[in-house]
Design a protein around this motif. Structure first.
Motif, short mmCIF file in Angstrom:
data_model
loop_
_atom_site.label_atom_id
_atom_site.label_comp_id
_atom_site.label_asym_id
_atom_site.label_seq_id
_atom_site.Cartn_x
_atom_site.Cartn_y
_atom_site.Cartn_z
N ALA A 161 0.74 -1.16 0.11
CA ALA A 161 0.01 -0.03 0.04
C ALA A 161 0.89 1.37 0.03
O ALA A 161 2.12 1.31 0.59
CB ALA A 161 -0.90 0.04 1.08
N GLU A 162 0.42 2.29 -0.76
CA GLU A 162 1.30 3.43 -0.64
C GLU A 162 1.39 4.15 0.43
O GLU A 162 2.54 4.44 1.00
CB GLU A 162 0.54 4.55 -1.70
N ASP A 163 0.43 4.02 1.51
CA ASP A 163 0.34 4.51 2.73
C ASP A 163 1.84 4.00 3.66
O ASP A 163 2.39 4.43 4.41
CB ASP A 163 -0.85 4.70 3.50
N ASP A 164 1.69 2.42 3.54
CA ASP A 164 2.56 1.87 4.33
C ASP A 164 4.07 1.98 3.81
O ASP A 164 4.95 2.37 4.66
CB ASP A 164 2.42 0.15 3.91
N VAL A 165 4.35 2.20 2.40
CA VAL A 165 5.77 2.56 1.96
C VAL A 165 5.96 4.02 2.54
O VAL A 165 7.13 4.19 2.92
CB VAL A 165 5.38 2.66 0.52
N VAL A 166 5.01 4.95 2.35
CA VAL A 166 5.38 6.21 2.78
C VAL A 166 5.68 6.37 4.17
O VAL A 166 6.70 6.99 4.81
CB VAL A 166 4.26 7.49 2.63
N ARG A 167 4.69 5.55 5.16
CA ARG A 167 5.39 5.25 6.53
C ARG A 167 6.63 4.88 6.72
O ARG A 167 7.40 5.27 7.61
CB ARG A 167 4.36 4.44 7.32
N LYS A 226 -6.58 -2.79 -5.89
CA LYS A 226 -7.55 -2.18 -6.47
C LYS A 226 -7.96 -0.87 -5.67
O LYS A 226 -9.09 -0.31 -5.69
CB LYS A 226 -8.71 -3.28 -5.86
N ASP A 227 -6.88 -0.29 -5.09
CA ASP A 227 -7.04 0.88 -4.69
C ASP A 227 -6.56 2.01 -5.41
O ASP A 227 -6.53 3.53 -5.02
CB ASP A 227 -6.14 1.11 -3.27
N GLY A 228 -6.36 1.89 -6.77
CA GLY A 228 -5.75 3.03 -7.61
C GLY A 228 -4.35 3.43 -7.43
O GLY A 228 -3.83 4.53 -8.01
N ALA A 229 -3.55 2.66 -6.70
CA ALA A 229 -2.12 2.96 -6.54
C ALA A 229 -1.38 3.07 -7.77
O ALA A 229 -1.78 2.02 -8.44
CB ALA A 229 -1.50 1.90 -5.42
N THR A 230 -0.37 4.11 -7.97
CA THR A 230 0.21 4.22 -9.04
C THR A 230 1.78 4.40 -8.68
O THR A 230 1.80 5.05 -7.72
CB THR A 230 -0.09 5.32 -10.14
N LEU A 231 2.77 4.14 -9.58
CA LEU A 231 4.05 4.33 -9.25
C LEU A 231 4.41 5.82 -8.96
O LEU A 231 5.01 6.14 -8.25
CB LEU A 231 5.16 3.72 -10.22
N ALA A 232 3.94 6.60 -10.05
CA ALA A 232 4.22 8.10 -10.03
C ALA A 232 3.57 8.46 -8.72
O ALA A 232 4.64 9.47 -8.34
CB ALA A 232 3.51 8.61 -11.43
N GLU A 233 2.55 8.31 -8.34
CA GLU A 233 1.86 8.97 -7.14
C GLU A 233 2.70 8.55 -5.94
O GLU A 233 3.05 9.27 -5.09
CB GLU A 233 0.64 8.37 -7.05
N LEU A 234 3.27 7.34 -5.83
CA LEU A 234 4.16 6.87 -4.73
C LEU A 234 5.53 7.61 -4.94
O LEU A 234 5.83 8.13 -3.92
CB LEU A 234 4.23 5.45 -5.14
N VAL A 282 7.95 -0.85 -12.33
CA VAL A 282 6.97 -0.13 -13.27
C VAL A 282 5.49 -0.62 -13.12
O VAL A 282 4.71 0.21 -13.25
CB VAL A 282 7.42 0.21 -14.62
N ALA A 283 5.45 -1.81 -12.66
CA ALA A 283 4.21 -2.54 -12.55
C ALA A 283 3.57 -2.18 -11.20
O ALA A 283 2.70 -2.80 -10.85
CB ALA A 283 4.40 -3.98 -12.69
N PHE A 284 4.17 -1.38 -10.32
CA PHE A 284 3.51 -1.33 -9.02
C PHE A 284 2.11 -0.73 -9.13
O PHE A 284 1.85 0.10 -9.72
CB PHE A 284 4.45 -0.14 -8.38
#
Length: 480
Positions: free
Chosen positions: A176-182, A210-218, A203-205
């Motif tokens: 999850a993006e939030d977990d990586v950011v934490r 199903k939560d819309g996570a994308t590599l660019a946003e991360l 690049v397949a991140f």
């Protein structure tokens, strides 16, 4: 458990393996163990293996055999083998290596706590898809210079014919993006200033979520974490490298203009046999696109030579592409015939000697390109992250500029200090070799980034030896 319990780690293979070793180091520390750099002083020794290609398997076996000697002549009470090789061949290793007390797989890092507590079974290799690192997992950083790897996903969904990673690591599992950011926020609070994002198929991140996570946003969120100075991406794939991500790499002040993209080959026929999903023309277009849109781009790639069916003409196509692209960094690997990979069944195997000559010829061309690129930096002032003393001499300090990734690229030797590990300094390049730079620190004092608290770091040994035993039941051979 006595307070003198000590543990020594050897981590083999890729940066993703290093992250797993750092988690196990955190697990050991939580269990009351003290890390030691010298294996002779350890009551427990852990070898985190690589089993990707034959050479990696040979290195892993040799290392296990050498370190097993500490059970006979040292303090070692437990020898633990983990990682990709034990995931791939658990029963064979258990049968052929009686010196090994416990075997864990590629997703069993947290099980080390049970091993250290006592009473654990010898064979604890689980499903490789059972785990991916999370922000809540214990971890001790082992890289130098306030730098850290952050693994953003595990496994891979691709079907490259030469690769066994899905077998060793399971299908793609993005965090999850939030977990990586934490996790990055915690690293920054501990003083880390450089974050290197890794996974098998970066690049397949998010595609499996199903939560819309994308590599660019991360990447944007990680780069915006206070205290982070450099963000670098590893293991991008040429498919679907979208404009948003390219824009970030080209314009964000804390995303370094560094692209690591293993292309593997450039000839259409070879790319089809490798099941890469694109042709050579697309790669020419990609190189031009990235060079045009990312100023001061440092482009790293890797190629496989000697894959079944590679003709002389196809190899010449690869050389033509390398001359055209003028990559800043290139890794060259001889094809390894792995029984469970699709390429194993292909006819027209390339003789080992031919593959070796091709690898040498490609690297000879790349060496000249690399030297030219480095010489172009002479006279330029660069920002350099100081790592510490050189491995060659304690009298020399080394660091890396933004175009030098930790451990896999060259380094910048610094003079005119004094400088300290973890400082970010300005330095003017005075000399260039094929792969390294020499630079003078400029200004009255280095630019020191604020450190909220010191980074606690333990070194994890990358250890290799020339073991002599042949494990005949494995689909490999340890050369005598």
């Amino acid at each position: 458990m006595p307070s003198t319990s000590t543990i020594h780690f050897v981590s083999l293979g890729c940066p993703k393996n290093r992250v797993d070793s750092e988690v196990m180091l955190g697990v050991a520390e939580r269990a009351g163990y003290r890390h030691v750099d010298d294996a002779a002083e350890a009551s427990v020794i852990v070898v985190n293996t690589c089993g990707f290609i034959d050479a990696a398997k040979q290195e892993s076996i040799s290392t296990i055999l050498e370190l097993a000697e500490h059970k006979r002549a040292g303090r070692c009470e437990k020898l633990v083998v983990t990682g990709c090789l034990s995931q791939r061949h658990p029963d064979e290793l258990a049968r052929e290596l009686p010196e090994v007390d416990h075997l864990l797989g590629s997703s069993d890092m947290l099980k080390l706590e049970r091993v250290l507590g006592g009473g654990a079974p010898r064979l604890m290799v689980g499903n490789p898809a059972d785990w991916v690192v999370g922000a809540a997992d214990p971890r001790r950083i082992s890289t130098r210079g306030r730098s850290a790897y952050v693994k953003i996903a595990e496994g891979c969904n691709r079907t490259c014919s030469f690769c066994v990673i899905p077998e060793l690591r399971g299908k793609q599992r993005s965090r999850a993006e939030d977990d990586v950011v934490r996790e990055v926020e915690g690293l920054a609070a501990a003083g880390v200033v450089e974050v290197n994002l890794v996974s098998q198929d970066t690049v397949a991140f998010g595609r499996d979520r199903k939560d819309g996570a994308t590599l660019a946003e991360l990447v944007r969120r990680v780069a915006d974490v206070p205290g982070i100075h450099w963000v670098r991406l590893f293991y991008l794939y040429p498919e679907k490298l979208d404009d948003e991500l390219i824009e970030l790499i080209g314009t964000h002040p804390r995303v370094v203009p560094y692209v690591d993209m293993p292309l593997q080959h450039a000839a259409d026929g070879m790319l089809r046999r490798m099941r890469r999903g694109h042709g050579g023309a697309r790669l020419y277009e990609l190189v031009e696109r990235l060079r045009k849109r990312i100023e001061n781009l440092v482009f790293r790639t890797a190629f496989i030579v000697g894959h079944p069916g590679e003709t002389d003409a196809e190899f010449e196509e690869l050389l033509t592409f390398v001359r055209f692209a003028e990559f800043d960094r290139v890794g060259v690997f001889r094809y390894s015939d792995e029984p469970s990979a699709r390429s194993f069944a292909l006819d027209t195997k390339v003789p080992r000697g031919v593959a070796t000559r091709r690898a040498r010829r490609l690297m000879s061309i790349q060496r000249r390109i690399s030297k030219k690129k480095n010489r172009a930096l002479v006279g330029r002032e660069l920002e350099v992250l100081v790592e510490g003393t050189s491995e060659e001499s304690e009298l020399a300090m080394v660091g890396r500029h933004a175009g030098q990734a930790p451990e896999i690229d060259g380094v910048t030797y610094l003079s005119g200090g004094p400088v300290l590990p973890g400082e970010m300094v300005r330095a003017r390049v005075t000399r260039a070799t094929d792969y390294d730079l020499v630079a003078d620190v400029t200004g009255d004092a280095p630019h020191v980034l604020p450190v909220p608290s010191p980074v606690r770091r333990d070194s994890i040994t990358h250890h290799a030896s020339d073991g002599r035993r042949v494990l005949r039941t494995l689909p490999m051979h340890v050369e005598r």
